[in-house]
Design a protein around this motif. Structure first.
Motif, PDB file in Angstrom:
ATOM      1  N   LEU A 212       0.795  -1.235   0.000  1.00 47.31           N
ATOM      2  CA  LEU A 212       0.000   0.000   0.000  1.00 47.31           C
ATOM      3  C   LEU A 212       0.825   1.282   0.000  1.00 47.31           C
ATOM      4  CD1 LEU A 212      -2.792  -1.041   2.529  1.00 47.31           C
ATOM      5  CD2 LEU A 212      -3.108  -0.568   0.088  1.00 47.31           C
ATOM      6  N   VAL A 213       2.005   1.257   0.630  1.00 44.94           N
ATOM      7  CA  VAL A 213       2.733   2.523   0.802  1.00 44.94           C
ATOM      8  C   VAL A 213       3.123   3.179  -0.521  1.00 44.94           C
ATOM      9  CG1 VAL A 213       3.607   2.027   3.112  1.00 44.94           C
ATOM     10  CG2 VAL A 213       4.901   1.242   1.127  1.00 44.94           C
ATOM     11  N   ASN A 214       3.291   2.388  -1.563  1.00 44.53           N
ATOM     12  CA  ASN A 214       3.657   2.965  -2.856  1.00 44.53           C
ATOM     13  C   ASN A 214       2.470   3.161  -3.795  1.00 44.53           C
ATOM     14  OD1 ASN A 214       6.722   3.254  -3.111  1.00 44.53           O
ATOM     15  ND2 ASN A 214       6.505   1.207  -2.201  1.00 44.53           N
ATOM     16  N   SER A 215       1.327   2.579  -3.428  1.00 40.60           N
ATOM     17  CA  SER A 215       0.178   2.674  -4.341  1.00 40.60           C
ATOM     18  C   SER A 215      -0.919   3.590  -3.813  1.00 40.60           C
ATOM     19  CB  SER A 215      -0.404   1.268  -4.579  1.00 40.60           C
ATOM     20  OG  SER A 215      -0.838   0.690  -3.363  1.00 40.60           O
ATOM     21  N   HIS A 216      -1.029   3.717  -2.484  1.00 36.98           N
ATOM     22  CA  HIS A 216      -2.115   4.534  -1.936  1.00 36.98           C
ATOM     23  C   HIS A 216      -1.761   6.015  -2.033  1.00 36.98           C
ATOM     24  CE1 HIS A 216      -5.727   5.238   0.363  1.00 36.98           C
ATOM     25  NE2 HIS A 216      -5.048   6.041   1.170  1.00 36.98           N
ATOM     26  N   GLN A 217      -2.739   6.816  -2.439  1.00 35.80           N
ATOM     27  CA  GLN A 217      -2.503   8.243  -2.680  1.00 35.80           C
ATOM     28  C   GLN A 217      -2.940   9.141  -1.528  1.00 35.80           C
ATOM     29  OE1 GLN A 217      -0.733   9.304  -5.387  1.00 35.80           O
ATOM     30  NE2 GLN A 217      -0.484   7.075  -5.557  1.00 35.80           N
ATOM     31  N   GLY A 218      -3.133   8.602  -0.375  1.00 38.43           N
ATOM     32  CA  GLY A 218      -3.481   9.410   0.794  1.00 38.43           C
ATOM     33  C   GLY A 218      -2.663   8.976   1.997  1.00 38.43           C
ATOM     34  N   SER A 219      -3.032   9.478   3.153  1.00 36.23           N
ATOM     35  CA  SER A 219      -2.340   9.093   4.381  1.00 36.23           C
ATOM     36  C   SER A 219      -3.005   7.865   4.992  1.00 36.23           C
ATOM     37  CB  SER A 219      -2.350  10.251   5.383  1.00 36.23           C
ATOM     38  OG  SER A 219      -1.480  11.283   4.941  1.00 36.23           O
ATOM     39  N   ILE A 220      -2.191   7.069   5.683  1.00 35.26           N
ATOM     40  CA  ILE A 220      -2.644   5.792   6.244  1.00 35.26           C
ATOM     41  C   ILE A 220      -2.442   5.828   7.757  1.00 35.26           C
ATOM     42  CG2 ILE A 220      -2.335   3.290   6.230  1.00 35.26           C
ATOM     43  CD1 ILE A 220      -1.028   3.593   3.446  1.00 35.26           C
ATOM     44  N   LEU A 221      -3.441   5.339   8.459  1.00 32.00           N
ATOM     45  CA  LEU A 221      -3.347   5.180   9.909  1.00 32.00           C
ATOM     46  C   LEU A 221      -3.510   3.702  10.230  1.00 32.00           C
ATOM     47  CD1 LEU A 221      -3.350   6.059  12.917  1.00 32.00           C
ATOM     48  CD2 LEU A 221      -5.805   6.548  12.660  1.00 32.00           C
ATOM     49  N   MET A 222      -2.496   3.137  10.876  1.00 32.42           N
ATOM     50  CA  MET A 222      -2.576   1.719  11.235  1.00 32.42           C
ATOM     51  C   MET A 222      -2.591   1.582  12.753  1.00 32.42           C
ATOM     52  SD  MET A 222      -0.302  -1.541  10.078  1.00 32.42           S
ATOM     53  CE  MET A 222      -0.994  -3.195  10.291  1.00 32.42           C
TER      54      MET A 222
END
Length: 864
Positions: A212-222
């Motif tokens: 996901l880190v290279n494909s998602h275009q927003g910020s991620i909260l895990m």
């Protein structure tokens, strides 16, 4: 006032909320994540006429949320924080005379109420995220509710949560009005990606993040359960992180500045990957986050009565927490949540998390309860009561620490301890250290105590590799001060300095502002390890943990504590050869309690300084080498024997009985000399109790006899000093003396030892609890007996037919029957043929039921 024009779901019930607050004093509000209950509703309150000129307290369960909400609300008013809206945290505050809305944590409210029992300046207390049900929140609510019910009928209380169990809480608050805000600000799509092996969930989480880190275009909260998981994933992800995405950890041990950095907006053309514990579950908005990844796990501190420490347990989160986590993705725009577990798993989870009050250390809360003037939790209007047994044990601990009386009222020292912002054990250590610094003239003893108090309320500063074979807590102090610039170390030292200042202030108050100088060198907080009296570490820690004094036992690394628990440490640990330790923290390793942190202690010095006291007692013990009881005069502290001296004086009868009973229980009833007669007596008695229960004879089961040794055997032990004397006791007489003469007659009549046949022979009856009693005798001696012999009470219709083992003239079994009449009429014929061929000289009549019983052969019968 300038308010945001942005419409939020909570706006739809604004009039209902205002009306409820105007007309009622207790309100329950349920609103989904992102509805605006924390960031919009508080600003309405400032304009309510019913709250005009009065202060409003808005409680948040976490320091980070409290500070950020205060800052956000101030921005909405175009003000700097500390004006109309301010915040007050444990070690930081921004308020002014103009502040009307204070955002605070629950512990702060408790202290406010303790110092202002009527909350005179306050009109409303708002409990946000109340579903989290922390111990501090439960206590703060109970005190607030008590104020409302007893002192301030006009005081208003508002409980808010995204997943408030309104129905259950309504039962506790029958006067409350319930409101609900529908919908959330933006929809969140939920998907499930469960690992194939739940034990390898971290590797699965890493795999999901890599994709996901290279494909998602927003910020991620895990959401992750603990800091160890955050560090692991952060380290593994570093090579895969794109330049456009920053990796930010977020957990409670970080400083507020570091936490705020994690939730601040990302730089232009940048995104964030925030790896967080459940600190980010409520009341926080991380701009740009439109994807939440939920591990479905959390770490929970549970107080372990075995180790007397909080133990971090990993467990599955409840549905309410899962909903809260998913809601973080839809705060500012539509979002997506990936749950790293199956949908079936989610459906099987409990609706709400277990409340902290059932699994936490109760000592700090009970100190506040006693400070309020209550002597038990049920005297306060709590939403939920703690476990009764755990509460009683906690009161007992406080009593043993001399902080509360037997009546659960604060002692003089308890009143001083109650004002310290640390665990009561540590506060007691600080006050006692200050006194010892004066009386024993030990420089910097208070500084060292403050450092230990602050150190022990944080995680161990040693890494896993450093902790191996290194339980010595004084080594932590040395590293703490040598590496004082590390953020975690700075936080500990700053807390120690605050405790030091408060301790000095308390001393000044106690001595009517005429503070006695401790020493010139100790007038300021000491931060130099070389100047600290580290040799006194054990003395200080014993003040906090008197029951954790430990003495080395039979081999190196094996210890017995004053409260009776056996504990161990690695035999190669630097402290493993020390005779006395104070074991500060433990951990469970399989079935063994192992020492995690400890300090060596000079016990003679501790006794001389009255840090602890040894009790003198006469102790009897059984000497297996000489098979007799010996007497010794002991100096003991709890379960630990400090010294022992053999004495030869006449032994106390009471102590003799006590010693024998303890030893017999340890060895078991079989250790006593039960001869065959006594064993048969017990079998007869137990058979009677099993089959003739209407007689009501005393229980003589092994368990009962061991439990009541003092009653039935004790009177015969008061002058016995050796096993040889004990073995001479006639246990048959001892047991029979427990019943009256009349009962003995009934006993022998209904459960006789022998059966007397027609020829006068006495044959022993063998009793058993598995079958009817058995008697063996020659078949010829039962001729003429037409009814089967029985034992038991015929008057009560509870007699039992004997099992008769018929013997040949050679005393060998030839037939077993419990129905003699049926035997004479049936299988006797086959037996008769066999006996005539084997024993032709003996009498084998054709009609045994009417023949005469005999012991003689045919020749002797004829000669008569």
């Amino acid at each position: 006032m300038t308010l945001s024009a942005k419409k939020l779901p909570i706006d739809d019930i604004k009039n209902d909320v205002i009306t409820a607050l105007t007309q009622h004093n207790t309100i329950l509000l349920t609103a989904p994540p992102g509805a605006g209950k924390s960031t919009c509703l508080p600003l309405w309150l400032l304009d309510l006429p019913c709250l005009s000129g009065q202060k409003i307290y808005l409680l948040q369960p976490r320091r980070l949320a409290a500070k950020n909400i205060a800052c956000y609300l101030s921005q909405q008013l175009d003000e700097t924080v500390g004006n109309t809206v301010g915040y007050r945290l444990r070690n930081e505050s921004k308020t002014s005379n103009n502040t009307r809305l204070e955002v605070i944590t629950e512990g702060i409210l408790t202290q406010i109420i303790q110092n202002d029992a009527e909350l005179l300046a306050c009109g409303l207390v708002v409990f946000d995220e109340f579903h989290e049900r922390s111990l501090n929140a439960d206590l703060a609510f109970a005190l607030t509710r008590d104020v409302q019910q007893g002192l301030r009928e006009d005081l208003k209380i508002l409980l808010m949560s995204a997943t408030l169990a309104t129905q259950a809480i309504n039962l506790q608050l029958p006067d409350a009005v319930a409101l609900e805000s529908k919908g959330r600000s933006f929809p969140v799509d939920i998907s499930y990606q469960a690992p194939s092996n739940t034990r390898l969930w971290r590797q699965h989480a890493l795999s999901v993040l890599k994709s996901l880190v290279n494909s998602h275009q927003g910020s991620i909260l895990m959401f992750l359960p603990g800091t160890g998981d955050i560090r692991y994933l952060a380290e593994q992800l570093q090579p895969y992180m794109p330049n456009t995405m920053a990796l930010c950890p977020l957990y409670g041990e970080l400083s507020l500045a570091e936490q705020q950095k994690a939730i601040a907006p990302a730089a232009e053309n940048q995104h964030k990957l925030v790896l967080a514990t459940n600190i980010a579950e409520t009341s926080l908005t991380i701009e740009g986050v439109d994807l939440v990844i939920d591990s479905g796990l959390e770490n929970v501190a549970i107080y372990d009565v075995q180790t007397l420490n909080n133990k971090l347990n990993q467990r599955r989160i409840a549905k309410s927490s899962a909903i809260q986590r998913a809601g973080r993705a839809g705060r500012l725009a539509p979002g997506h949540c990936i749950r790293l577990y199956s949908k079936d798993d989610f459906e099987r989870r409990s609706e709400q998390s277990h409340s902290e009050i059932q699994q936490a250390d109760l000592l700090p809360m009970l100190m506040e309860v006693a400070r309020w003037g209550a002597t038990a939790c049920d005297q306060l209007p709590m939403i939920e009561m703690p476990n009764t047994t755990k509460e009683q044990l906690a009161w007992q601990e406080l009593t043993e620490l001399a902080l509360v009386s037997q009546q659960h009222q604060l002692t003089a020292q308890g009143k001083q301890v109650a004002v310290f912002p640390c665990h009561p054990r540590f506060a007691k250590m600080l006050l006692s250290a200050m006194q010892l610094e004066q009386t024993q003239q030990v420089e910097h003893l208070l500084s060292l105590a403050c450092l230990y108090a602050a150190l022990l309320e944080e995680r161990d500063i040693f890494g896993a590799a450093q902790r191996v074979d290194n339980c010595d807590i004084s080594q932590r102090i040395i590293q703490l001060l040598q590496q004082a610039k590390k953020p975690q170390h700075q936080r500990i030292i700053q807390q120690a300095q605050r405790l030091y200042r408060l301790a000095v202030q308390q001393q000044r108050k106690a001595s009517d502002n005429s503070y006695v100088e401790i020493s010139n060198a100790s007038q300021s907080f000491c931060t130099t390890a070389n100047h600290l009296p580290l040799q006194c570490s054990g003395l200080l820690l014993l003040l906090a943990y008197p029951e954790r004094l430990a003495k080395q036992r039979d081999h190196q690394g094996n210890y017995l504590t004053a409260y009776g628990k056996g504990v161990t440490m690695s035999a190669s640990d630097a402290l493993a050869d020390k005779k006395y330790l104070v074991a500060v923290q433990f951990f469970q390793r399989q079935h063994t309690l192992s020492i995690a942190l400890a300090a060596e202690i000079n016990l003679s010095q501790a006794i001389a300084w009255q840090v602890t006291q040894a009790e003198s007692k006469t102790q009897l013990h059984f000497d297996p080498k000489q098979n007799r009881i010996r007497s010794a005069k002991q100096q003991v502290i709890g379960s630990i024997v400090i010294s022992e001296e053999n004495i030869t004086q006449k032994l106390s009868p009471v102590l003799l009985v006590e010693c024998w009973c303890q030893h017999i229980r340890k060895r078991g009833l079989a250790w006593l000399n039960f001869d065959e007669q006594a064993q048969q007596l017990l079998l007869r008695w137990r058979w009677l109790n099993q089959t003739q229960q209407h007689l009501g004879f005393e229980d003589v089961s092994e368990v009962h006899l061991l439990n009541t040794l003092e009653q039935w055997l004790g009177p015969y032990l008061s002058d016995i000093t050796s096993k040889a004397q004990l073995d001479k006791l006639n246990l048959t007489e001892v047991l029979m003396s427990q019943i009256s003469y009349q009962q003995q007659q009934v006993f022998n009549q209904l459960a006789p030892s022998y059966f007397s046949g027609p020829t006068g022979r006495k044959c022993k009856i063998r009793y058993s609890l598995e079958q009817a009693p058995v008697v063996s005798l020659p078949m010829q001696e039962l001729y003429g007996v037409s009814t089967t012999p029985s034992v038991g009470d015929s008057n009560h219709n509870s007699q039992v037919a004997l099992i008769i083992e018929l013997l040949s003239p050679a005393q060998r079994p030839i037939q077993i029957t419990q129905d003699l009449v049926a035997f004479w009429q049936g299988s006797y014929r086959e037996v008769q043929k066999d006996m005539k061929s084997k024993y032709p000289k003996h009498y084998w009549p054709d009609d045994p039921a009417n023949a005469e019983a005999t012991r003689k052969t045919k020749r002797h019968i004829k000669s008569e």
